[in-house]
Design an enzyme around this catalytic site. Structure first.
Site, PDB file in Angstrom:
ATOM      1  N   HIS A 187      -4.651  -4.414  -0.964  1.00  0.00           N
ATOM      2  CA  HIS A 187      -3.298  -4.924  -0.715  1.00  0.00           C
ATOM      3  C   HIS A 187      -2.998  -4.968   0.781  1.00  0.00           C
ATOM      4  CE1 HIS A 187      -0.882  -1.178   0.020  1.00  0.00           C
ATOM      5  NE2 HIS A 187      -1.709  -0.604  -0.809  1.00  0.00           N
TER       6      HIS A 187
ATOM      7  N   ASP B 101      -2.258   2.773   4.841  1.00  0.00           N
ATOM      8  CA  ASP B 101      -2.081   2.326   3.455  1.00  0.00           C
ATOM      9  C   ASP B 101      -1.446   0.928   3.539  1.00  0.00           C
ATOM     10  OD1 ASP B 101      -1.499   1.900   0.816  1.00  0.00           O
ATOM     11  OD2 ASP B 101      -0.093   3.553   0.625  1.00  0.00           O
TER      12      ASP B 101
ATOM     13  N   GLU C 292       1.851  -5.026  -3.386  1.00  0.00           N
ATOM     14  CA  GLU C 292       1.387  -3.896  -4.207  1.00  0.00           C
ATOM     15  C   GLU C 292       2.421  -2.790  -4.241  1.00  0.00           C
ATOM     16  OE1 GLU C 292      -0.892   0.035  -4.761  1.00  0.00           O
ATOM     17  OE2 GLU C 292       0.419  -0.611  -3.158  1.00  0.00           O
ATOM     18  N   GLU C 293       3.031  -2.518  -3.084  1.00  0.00           N
ATOM     19  CA  GLU C 293       3.933  -1.369  -2.967  1.00  0.00           C
ATOM     20  C   GLU C 293       5.208  -1.529  -3.802  1.00  0.00           C
ATOM     21  OE1 GLU C 293       3.027   1.281  -1.700  1.00  0.00           O
ATOM     22  OE2 GLU C 293       1.606   0.918  -0.088  1.00  0.00           O
TER      23      GLU C 293
ATOM     24  N   ASP D 160      -8.257   1.222  -1.450  1.00  0.00           N
ATOM     25  CA  ASP D 160      -6.951   1.746  -1.031  1.00  0.00           C
ATOM     26  C   ASP D 160      -7.153   3.078  -0.319  1.00  0.00           C
ATOM     27  OD1 ASP D 160      -4.081   2.134  -0.947  1.00  0.00           O
ATOM     28  OD2 ASP D 160      -3.927   0.859  -2.710  1.00  0.00           O
TER      29      ASP D 160
ATOM     30  N   HIS E  31       2.615   6.811   3.372  1.00  0.00           N
ATOM     31  CA  HIS E  31       4.015   6.406   3.168  1.00  0.00           C
ATOM     32  C   HIS E  31       4.954   7.082   4.169  1.00  0.00           C
ATOM     33  CE1 HIS E  31       3.798   4.171  -0.880  1.00  0.00           C
ATOM     34  NE2 HIS E  31       2.630   4.135  -0.266  1.00  0.00           N
TER      35      HIS E  31
HETATM   36 ZN    ZN Z   1      -1.803   1.525  -1.073  1.00  0.00          ZN
END
Ligand code: ZN
Length: 343
Positions: free
Chosen positions: A62, A174, A204-205, A227, A318
């Site tokens: 992603h 990420d 994706e998130e 990922d 994140h």
């Molecule tokens: Zn990810």
């Protein structure tokens, strides 16, 4: 590969705004794959055409990152926002950001009250993001609106830097790590008879959206989502909550989200472990409780697709700055190339 990861990390692309990342992938693979296309969702699909009768494999990475989006500009010219993707409110305060506008990037900071005028009681409380604001220096709504519009993407401002022991830090690792791995693998397929689709997926998130539509289109025989996963090697994380560590090799996920996400296909698990052992690559396995990847959407496509997830263990995902080990990232490339050669 570090240079490519730096470029990808410092480019901006929250969910739905992946065009800068997509352009980097297209530039890198221009002339090095048999075909390349961008679909209506914004997924970029690059293809290595294999030999007739050999399996096809989708490598999904992603392109989007977590971030914020402008929701309102107040009378004083301060900008209010919503969160795009999973973010803890307490890490937002005082972060430098930039707002991606039609005319370029507008720098800003998420403001907060100094300690001198914060009561002890107040200081203990977490401020919800709804009470935060971004200061771009504007002195009125009108002035802010000359530059910024509701719906603009907001990205954290983080420089990519190297630290000790092959570790690097930056934003959006990420999943720019997965993007870098996918690009490098696609460049190394001369001896691979399988058809390989290197796909940069969107959104994706916020719900595995690009993976869902691109897997339907490609209908591959097998798939690997690339990922990052949570590294359990820093204070505050118990080994039973995150057992894998940065620097200990690529992570083969056996299940995520307690099985509600992906339970890795047994054939994929076997083939990946055999490839790691054949190439003498140290690897780790993981069973996750929360969180999932594009693999969850892909394996439920059409009649089902044999799918696995291969990750690099990353600290502080994140947040505006995460950390990975470059050797893990490079070994992930080697592992996938070996896996593909053996098909
Ligand atoms: Zn990810």
């Amino acid at each position: 590969m570090k240079e490519l990861l730096k470029k990808l990390s410092e480019s901006c692309g929250i969910s739905g705004f992946e065009e800068n990342v997509r352009e980097i992938i297209k530039d890198e693979l221009d002339g090095k794959v048999d075909s390349m296309e961008t679909d209506i969702m914004g997924n970029v699909i690059t293809t290595h055409k294999g030999v007739e009768g050999k399996p096809s494999v989708m490598l999904a990475s992603h392109m989007d990152e977590i971030g914020l989006m402008v929701s309102y500009i107040d009378d004083e010219g301060f900008i209010r926002f919503v969160k795009i993707g999973g973010i803890n409110d307490q890490m937002l305060l005082n972060q430098q950001v930039y707002i991606q506008t039609e005319d370029g990037e507008v720098p800003g900071v998420i403001g907060s009250k100094p300690p001198h005028i914060t009561s002890a009681e107040e200081a203990k409380k977490i401020i919800p993001y709804q009470n935060m604001f971004i200061d771009i220096g504007a002195n009125s709504k009108e002035q802010a609106e000359e530059l910024v519009s509701v719906g603009d993407a907001i990205v954290f401002h983080t420089e990519f830097r190297e630290c000790l022991n092959d570790l690097v830090m930056g934003k959006a690792l990420d999943n720019r790590v997965g993007c870098a791995v996918m690009v490098e693998v696609m460049k190394q397929l001369d001896d691979v008879d399988a058809t390989v689709y290197g796909v940069g997926t969107v959104q994706e998130e916020v719900g595995l959206k690009g993976a869902k539509t691109s897997a339907f289109k490609l209908n591959p025989d097998m798939a690997i989502a690339l990922d990052v996963t949570i590294s359990g090697d820093h204070p505050g994380v118990k080994p039973e909550d995150a057992s894998v560590k940065a620097g200990k090799g690529p992570v083969i996920s056996l299940a995520d989200a307690s099985g509600r996400g992906l339970i890795t296909h047994p054939m994929m698990k076997k083939l990946l472990i055999e490839a790691a052992e054949a190439a003498d690559i140290e690897y780790q396995v993981e069973v996750g409780d929360g969180g999932t990847t594009d693999a969850t959407a892909i394996h439920l496509t059409r009649e089902g697709i044999a799918t696995a997830t291969l990750s690099s263990a990353s600290r502080y995902i994140h947040t505006p700055t995460s950390v990975v080990n470059m050797k893990d990232v490079e070994d992930t490339v080697k592992l996938i190339v070996e896996f593909l050669k053996r098909l």
